[in-house]
Scaffold this motif. Structure first.
Motif: not given
Length: 256
Positions: A152-178
């Protein structure tokens, strides 16, 4: 492996505990987070999730987009064996939970879902958090998602992408990146440079396995030398970097 052994000997020689830290910011992090011995109720959920995965006999065809596995030869892998031999260890999972909780991180990015051990720790750290987790392998991601729903973990949004592909298309600011999914030094350095647009003054980026290989260690050294990084912490397994403009530039080697 020789590189890791030599690096660990050097780490032990140079590392400090809290008594050798003179930065108030880092001292508080070490004493109130790294060394926090409190038994959080969320640890029971982490334990139950791990136990469920360790009891899962199903096989998953895992496609590795990183440096590959030093444990498994083929792509067809038993879930229980992956958790036992290549999954995040309990101690590190709890530490990841505490770090995210300590900084009250709300917008979190994970590069490398795998079976979700790190994802679950991040998810439980803050009821108001939003976790974006990125995984290239669709089969692995489906298995991880199965357990997110089971617990019941409902705060997780999954993205099935290569890392480089995801990073090219996001401009969000993140508090923590792992970052825990690619142990290639050149690509890791590329992810760091891409992520500079996604961090703010109080962000933290955590890099896994900074001593995996010579090129990963070389990438780590270039990252901490970057002018945007003001504080870095080397815990051997992980490297943490901060962008706090109010801090003087310092590098710490800390035993956890």
């Amino acid at each position: 492996m020789i590189h890791q052994s030599k690096s660990y000997i050097k780490f032990i020689r140079l590392s400090k505990n809290r008594h050798g830290v003179h930065s108030p910011f880092v001292y508080d992090l070490v004493t109130k987070c790294f060394n926090d011995k409190k038994i959080y109720p969320e640890y029971e959920i982490l334990k139950s999730h791990r136990k469920a995965l360790r009891s899962d006999p199903s096989m998953v065809e895992m496609k590795d987009f990183g440096q590959g596995s030093r444990v498994f030869k083929g792509n067809a892998r038993k879930v229980s064996a992956v958790v036992k031999n290549a999954g995040m260890r309990k101690k590190r999972q709890k530490l990841l939970f505490r770090i995210a909780k300590y900084f009250k991180s709300e917008n979190i990015l994970e590069l490398g879902t795998s079976l979700g051990l790190g994802t679950v720790a991040l998810s439980l750290s803050n009821e108001f958090s939003a976790i974006h987790t990125v995984e290239g392998c669709p089969n692995t991601l489906l298995k991880a998602q199965e357990y997110f729903e089971k617990f019941n973990l409902h705060n997780i949004q999954i993205h099935q992408k290569l890392f480089s592909e995801f990073l090219e298309n996001t401009s969000e600011k993140f508090d923590l990146i792992f970052i825990d999914g690619d142990h290639n030094g050149e690509r890791t350095l590329g992810y760091f440079h891409s992520l500079l647009k996604n961090v703010h003054n109080d962000s933290v980026i955590i890099f896994d396995d900074i001593y995996w290989s010579r090129d990963m260690t070389a990438a780590w050294q270039q990252i901490i030398a970057n002018e945007n990084v003001t504080v870095s912490i080397d815990t051997f397994q992980w490297g943490l970097v901060f962008f706090r403009k109010e801090q003087i530039k310092e590098n710490f080697i800390i035993r956890v």
